[in-house]
Design a protein around this motif. Structure first.
Motif, PDB file in Angstrom:
ATOM      1  N   VAL A  10      -5.209  -0.171  -1.855  1.00 17.56           N
ATOM      2  CA  VAL A  10      -5.620  -1.396  -1.157  1.00 17.56           C
ATOM      3  C   VAL A  10      -6.900  -1.208  -0.356  1.00 17.56           C
ATOM      4  N   ALA A  25      -5.851  -3.917  -4.643  1.00 16.51           N
ATOM      5  CA  ALA A  25      -5.427  -5.117  -3.923  1.00 16.51           C
ATOM      6  C   ALA A  25      -6.259  -5.237  -2.658  1.00 16.51           C
ATOM      7  N   ALA A  50       0.801  -1.228   0.000  1.00 16.58           N
ATOM      8  CA  ALA A  50       0.000   0.000   0.000  1.00 16.58           C
ATOM      9  C   ALA A  50       0.835   1.280   0.000  1.00 16.58           C
TER      10      ALA A  50
END
Ligand SMILES: Nc1ncnc2c1ncn2[C@@H]1O[C@H](COP(=O)(O)OP(=O)(O)O)[C@@H](O)[C@H]1O
Ligand SMILES: [Mg+2]
Length: 512
Positions: free
Chosen positions: A118, A244, A91
């Protein structure tokens, strides 16, 4: 032609791609990375699954991070199971240091620092969007598996699920299921017996104890609403890059059964929700399972069969699954044979058994005229790995000992504050962390008991017939229930799918 030229040419040809790709690094010959010998993974092959293996500290997690962040950069959302907490670094932007600089000079590509968008998800009390599923969605079969029940007990669970379906009693959390168990021993006994056959109190007692034990493992955090929608895992950020989703699982290491069951449920739901993808330019989603041995540890044969079947099927939905583990043999043979990409970091040869495993591992890689594979396996360094993937035509690519690039993002964990900061702005957290406890089996059955007690203050009142009994429940559930029809359909199909995959519950005569 010199050996070096021949080698470089074979890697260039073998890893040639027409479409877009992810660059992993440069292939090594005689300890030297050959800058032109780039090792590339075509995006169109990334739904063919993969394995990242190697001893502790050899670079597996960083390799996972490199692949995942590059997928995101190419617009492919990823889902990562973070069992050690060290994937959160994706991140934040990485920082250049002399080691990374040297690494990239050797590979011959400039280092770029970059962060990935993220979402943090959690199965427990950790901060992040709560990933939950209702007991109903789990289905009787999986739910029995997680409870480690025998056939007879699983049969009872199936009966109770069926009963709850028939009576429209939502089984949302463990509390609901427990109250249904109690109901089946007491007020509901006669009715259940009439419709579904005898239900042994001893078996119900065992099931109840198993549920209580599961609760004590923290599973009550996981069962309930709001159910997680897997379509929330395939989001892009404002720049069109994949997001993600990191599932924080640091506290699940000692609960492999919960983990494997959860994974299976998640994969089954992804499989059932995603449309057929056909030929793809790039995957719709890639799932990374770090410390994957935990997924298979303690998993029953039935669960393994199911994982294997799902892995085979899910590819056609454009979903790739990547396992990361120390020893490739932590992964069942049947799953290993499905993996298109294999990345093998160094192995350590301490014992005879280790040496045998190394030989066996080496034999499972394509033969290379340039390498002594078994020797390489013990001599390659940190952040280097043996790679073989698939070409766009589906042909295995030549074995390449690869000097891997460094991640664009930070190596290592985020601080609690950094995680908190991301969580506090998350839309998923806003969506999933609101506490919902809508009226479900627990409340409906409780109300029912109350009304029975009010109506029948003395034992004098004749016992209700089964017919009347039914209508009490129906009356109670009629107005109070807001059925999520869509999700119920999904649930039924998922259950059906799990049945199709060969682990339908063994139904005993007389129950249905
Ligand atoms: N590709 C890489 N680029 C830069 N450093 C790396 C790379 N791979 C590994 N490392 C270094 O090695 C350390 C251990 O790697 P890690 O992935 O955590 O090992 P494993 O998961 O196999 O135990 C990392 O913290 C990092 O410092
Ligand atoms: Mg690791």
């Amino acid at each position: 032609m010199s050996d070096t030229l021949k080698f470089t040419q074979s890697i260039i040809n073998g890893y040639n791609t027409k479409g877009d790709f992810i660059l992993l690094g440069s292939a090594i010959l005689n300890n030297v990375p050959q800058k032109e010998a780039q090792v590339k993974l075509p995006l169109s092959t990334l739904n063919r699954h993969g394995l990242i293996a190697g001893a502790t500290g050899t670079g597996k997690t960083v390799t996972l991070q490199v692949i995942a962040e590059n997928m995101c950069a190419k617009g492919i959302p990823v889902l990562m199971m973070d069992l050690k907490g060290d994937l959160s670094g994706i991140a934040k932007s990485g920082t250049l240091n002399p080691k990374i600089e040297e690494r990239h000079q050797l590979i011959g590509i400039p280092y770029v620092a970059n962060a990935t968008s993220v979402e943090f998800l959690t199965l427990s009390k950790e901060s992040g969007a709560k990933l939950r599923a209702t007991v109903s969605e789990f289905g009787a079969v999986l739910f029995s598996k997680i409870l480690n029940l025998n056939d007879t007990q699983s049969g009872i669970v199936s009966v109770l699920f069926k009963y709850a379906d028939d009576k429209q009693l939502p089984l949302l959390d463990l509390k609901d299921f427990k109250s249904l168990l109690n109901f089946s021993l007491n007020e509901g006994k006669a009715e259940l017996q009439k419709s579904y056959g005898n239900i042994s109190s001893a078996s119900v007692g065992t099931i109840l104890r198993a549920v209580v034990e599961l609760e004590s493992q923290g599973a009550d955090e996981f069962f309930g609403e709001r159910s997680f929608e897997v379509t929330d895992l395939v989001k892009l950020d404002a720049y069109g890059r994949g997001i993600a989703s990191i599932i924080r699982l640091t506290d699940i290491q000692d609960k492999p059964k919960l983990f494997s069951t959860f994974m299976l449920c998640l994969l089954a739901e992804i499989y059932q929700t995603f449309p057929e993808a056909g030929d793809i330019d790039k995957p719709k989603l890639c799932v990374f399972i770090d410390e994957a041995h935990l997924l298979f540890k303690e998993a029953s044969q039935a669960l393994l069969d199911q994982i294997e079947a799902i892995i085979k099927l899910i590819r056609s939905k454009g979903v790739g699954i990547y396992f990361c583990t120390q020893n490739p043999y932590d992964i069942p043979e049947a799953v290993l044979s499905q993996l298109g990409l294999k990345i093998q970091h160094a192995l350590r040869a301490f014992t005879e058994k280790d040496r045998k495993a190394i030989k066996k591992t080496a034999e499972n890689y394509p033969i290379s005229e340039f390498y002594k594979t078994d020797e390489l396996l013990t001599s390659i360094g940190i952040g280097q790995a043996l790679v073989t993937g698939l070409s766009e035509k589906g042909i295995p690519t030549p074995l390449a000992a690869t000097h891997l690039r460094a991640p664009m993002s930070r190596i290592g964990t985020l601080s609690t504050d950094e995680i908190q900061q991301i969580v506090s702005t998350s839309q998923l957290v806003a969506k999933y962390n609101e506490v919902l406890d809508r009226e479900s089996a627990f409340e409906i059955l409780n109300k029912k008991l109350q009304s029975i007690q009010e109506e029948e203050p003395e034992e004098k009142t004749p016992k209700k017939t089964v017919k009347e009994e039914k209508s009490t429940i129906e009356k109670l559930s009629e107005n109070t229930m807001v059925r999520q029809v869509g999700r119920t359909v999904v649930r039924e199909v998922t259950r059906g799918l799990l049945g199709v995959l060969g682990i339908g519950s063994k139904r005993k005569k007389g129950w249905f």
